[in-house]
Motif scaffolding. Structure first.
Motif, PDB file in Angstrom:
ATOM      1  N   PRO A  97      25.666  42.511  32.259  1.00 43.23           N
ATOM      2  CA  PRO A  97      25.819  41.474  33.276  1.00 43.23           C
ATOM      3  C   PRO A  97      24.466  40.959  33.760  1.00 43.23           C
ATOM      4  N   ASP A  98      24.454  39.730  34.255  1.00 42.13           N
ATOM      5  CA  ASP A  98      23.263  39.226  34.907  1.00 42.13           C
ATOM      6  C   ASP A  98      23.356  39.600  36.390  1.00 42.13           C
ATOM      7  N   PRO A  99      22.268  39.470  37.147  1.00 42.16           N
ATOM      8  CA  PRO A  99      22.298  39.864  38.561  1.00 42.16           C
ATOM      9  C   PRO A  99      23.369  39.126  39.374  1.00 42.16           C
ATOM     10  N   ALA A 100      23.618  37.854  39.063  1.00 47.35           N
ATOM     11  CA  ALA A 100      24.637  37.105  39.806  1.00 47.35           C
ATOM     12  C   ALA A 100      26.019  37.702  39.579  1.00 47.35           C
ATOM     13  N   THR A 101      26.308  38.138  38.361  1.00 44.87           N
ATOM     14  CA  THR A 101      27.598  38.757  38.053  1.00 44.87           C
ATOM     15  C   THR A 101      27.735  40.080  38.791  1.00 44.87           C
ATOM     16  N   VAL A 102      26.669  40.882  38.796  1.00 44.90           N
ATOM     17  CA  VAL A 102      26.698  42.163  39.504  1.00 44.90           C
ATOM     18  C   VAL A 102      26.960  41.919  40.987  1.00 44.90           C
ATOM     19  N   THR A 103      26.313  40.899  41.543  1.00 44.48           N
ATOM     20  CA  THR A 103      26.496  40.569  42.959  1.00 44.48           C
ATOM     21  C   THR A 103      27.930  40.165  43.246  1.00 44.48           C
ATOM     22  N   LYS A 104      28.520  39.337  42.374  1.00 41.99           N
ATOM     23  CA  LYS A 104      29.917  38.924  42.556  1.00 41.99           C
ATOM     24  C   LYS A 104      30.838  40.143  42.542  1.00 41.99           C
ATOM     25  N   LEU A 105      30.604  41.053  41.596  1.00 44.70           N
ATOM     26  CA  LEU A 105      31.460  42.230  41.484  1.00 44.70           C
ATOM     27  C   LEU A 105      31.294  43.157  42.683  1.00 44.70           C
ATOM     28  N   ALA A 106      30.060  43.357  43.117  1.00 41.93           N
ATOM     29  CA  ALA A 106      29.814  44.221  44.274  1.00 41.93           C
ATOM     30  C   ALA A 106      30.484  43.656  45.518  1.00 41.93           C
ATOM     31  N   THR A 107      30.396  42.351  45.689  1.00 38.11           N
ATOM     32  CA  THR A 107      31.005  41.702  46.848  1.00 38.11           C
ATOM     33  C   THR A 107      32.525  41.811  46.797  1.00 38.11           C
ATOM     34  N   ALA A 108      33.114  41.494  45.664  1.00 35.87           N
ATOM     35  CA  ALA A 108      34.569  41.511  45.532  1.00 35.87           C
ATOM     36  C   ALA A 108      35.139  42.924  45.670  1.00 35.87           C
ATOM     37  N   LEU A 109      34.448  43.896  45.092  1.00 37.00           N
ATOM     38  CA  LEU A 109      34.973  45.260  45.043  1.00 37.00           C
ATOM     39  C   LEU A 109      34.482  46.159  46.173  1.00 37.00           C
ATOM     40  N   ARG A 167      39.989  50.088  40.311  1.00 38.44           N
ATOM     41  CA  ARG A 167      41.196  50.917  40.437  1.00 38.44           C
ATOM     42  C   ARG A 167      41.387  51.404  41.870  1.00 38.44           C
ATOM     43  N   GLU A 168      40.276  51.735  42.552  1.00 39.14           N
ATOM     44  CA  GLU A 168      40.371  52.127  43.962  1.00 39.14           C
ATOM     45  C   GLU A 168      40.952  50.994  44.802  1.00 39.14           C
ATOM     46  N   ASN A 169      40.618  49.767  44.442  1.00 39.13           N
ATOM     47  CA  ASN A 169      41.143  48.592  45.137  1.00 39.13           C
ATOM     48  C   ASN A 169      42.552  48.232  44.664  1.00 39.13           C
ATOM     49  N   ARG A 170      43.024  48.952  43.635  1.00 38.84           N
ATOM     50  CA  ARG A 170      44.346  48.723  43.034  1.00 38.84           C
ATOM     51  C   ARG A 170      44.484  47.292  42.525  1.00 38.84           C
ATOM     52  N   TRP A 171      43.441  46.845  41.858  1.00 35.63           N
ATOM     53  CA  TRP A 171      43.426  45.506  41.270  1.00 35.63           C
ATOM     54  C   TRP A 171      43.560  45.607  39.762  1.00 35.63           C
ATOM     55  N   THR A 172      44.200  44.618  39.183  1.00 40.65           N
ATOM     56  CA  THR A 172      44.201  44.474  37.735  1.00 40.65           C
ATOM     57  C   THR A 172      42.939  43.709  37.355  1.00 40.65           C
ATOM     58  N   LEU A 173      42.632  43.683  36.072  1.00 40.30           N
ATOM     59  CA  LEU A 173      41.490  42.877  35.615  1.00 40.30           C
ATOM     60  C   LEU A 173      41.701  41.406  35.960  1.00 40.30           C
ATOM     61  N   GLN A 174      42.934  40.932  35.854  1.00 37.60           N
ATOM     62  CA  GLN A 174      43.202  39.528  36.163  1.00 37.60           C
ATOM     63  C   GLN A 174      42.976  39.241  37.640  1.00 37.60           C
ATOM     64  N   GLN A 175      43.359  40.166  38.514  1.00 38.11           N
ATOM     65  CA  GLN A 175      43.121  39.973  39.943  1.00 38.11           C
ATOM     66  C   GLN A 175      41.625  39.928  40.236  1.00 38.11           C
ATOM     67  N   LEU A 176      40.857  40.782  39.562  1.00 40.88           N
ATOM     68  CA  LEU A 176      39.402  40.764  39.741  1.00 40.88           C
ATOM     69  C   LEU A 176      38.821  39.471  39.188  1.00 40.88           C
ATOM     70  N   ALA A 177      39.345  39.008  38.073  1.00 41.10           N
ATOM     71  CA  ALA A 177      38.889  37.736  37.503  1.00 41.10           C
ATOM     72  C   ALA A 177      39.135  36.602  38.489  1.00 41.10           C
ATOM     73  N   ASP A 178      40.318  36.585  39.085  1.00 40.10           N
ATOM     74  CA  ASP A 178      40.653  35.551  40.061  1.00 40.10           C
ATOM     75  C   ASP A 178      39.734  35.617  41.284  1.00 40.10           C
ATOM     76  N   ALA A 179      39.413  36.834  41.712  1.00 37.95           N
ATOM     77  CA  ALA A 179      38.589  37.012  42.914  1.00 37.95           C
ATOM     78  C   ALA A 179      37.122  36.655  42.684  1.00 37.95           C
ATOM     79  N   THR A 180      36.650  36.816  41.453  1.00 38.39           N
ATOM     80  CA  THR A 180      35.219  36.600  41.179  1.00 38.39           C
ATOM     81  C   THR A 180      34.923  35.299  40.448  1.00 38.39           C
TER      82      THR A 180
END
Length: 166
Positions: free
Chosen positions: A51-63, A21-34
């Protein structure tokens, strides 16, 4: 970014939702980014999936999230590894702690599962369960995936024979 004192009681899902929400992204935008599916992200934000560690890493990087904090909240790594991270002993080798990633397949799985869910009348929960099973399947070594595929074929053949006998 919200203050450290403010996020001490947060769950992993709440933390991800706030970052999104701070990034003003929708779930779909986050899905596209990750490359993660919308359904998986929804479950993660609602704390109904781990989540597995790879998923956490993807989310941390994207967000732009704090990877160490997110891994702690996700409780997906052994305590010893988290303690070493805090001490600064674990660096870029972190990606090796999780299952192998299948980024191209993740995007294809997301759209493929939505199509399958629609074609077979699966509800969201069933589609999420299928997605998680496929992610676990894809994280297996090739030899084990092949053995599982053979087992599924055999079980399907038995089911087809049993269906024909009735």
């Amino acid at each position: 970014m919200f203050g450290a004192g403010m996020d001490e009681q947060l769950t992993f899902g709440e933390y991800v939702r706030r970052l999104r929400r701070e990034n003003r992204w929708t779930l779909q935008q986050l899905a596209d980014a990750t490359g993660l599916s919308y359904f998986r992200l929804s479950r993660l934000e609602n704390d109904s999936a781990v989540p597995d560690p790879a998923t956490v890493t993807k989310l941390a990087t994207a967000l732009g999230g704090d990877l160490k904090r997110m891994l702690e909240l996700a409780d997906t790594l052994p305590r010893e590894i988290l303690d070493r991270m805090v001490a600064g002993e674990v660096g870029s080798s972190l990606r090796r702690t999780g299952p192998p990633t299948h980024e191209p397949q993740d995007a294809a799985l997301g759209s493929g599962l939505r199509a399958l869910a629609a074609a077979y009348g699966l509800d969201d929960e069933e589609a999420l369960e299928a997605e998680e099973a496929l992610h676990r399947f894809l994280s297996l070594p090739r030899r084990k995936r092949k053995a599982m595929a053979e087992l599924l074929k055999a079980l399907d053949a038995e089911g087809t024979e049993a269906d024909g006998a009735h």
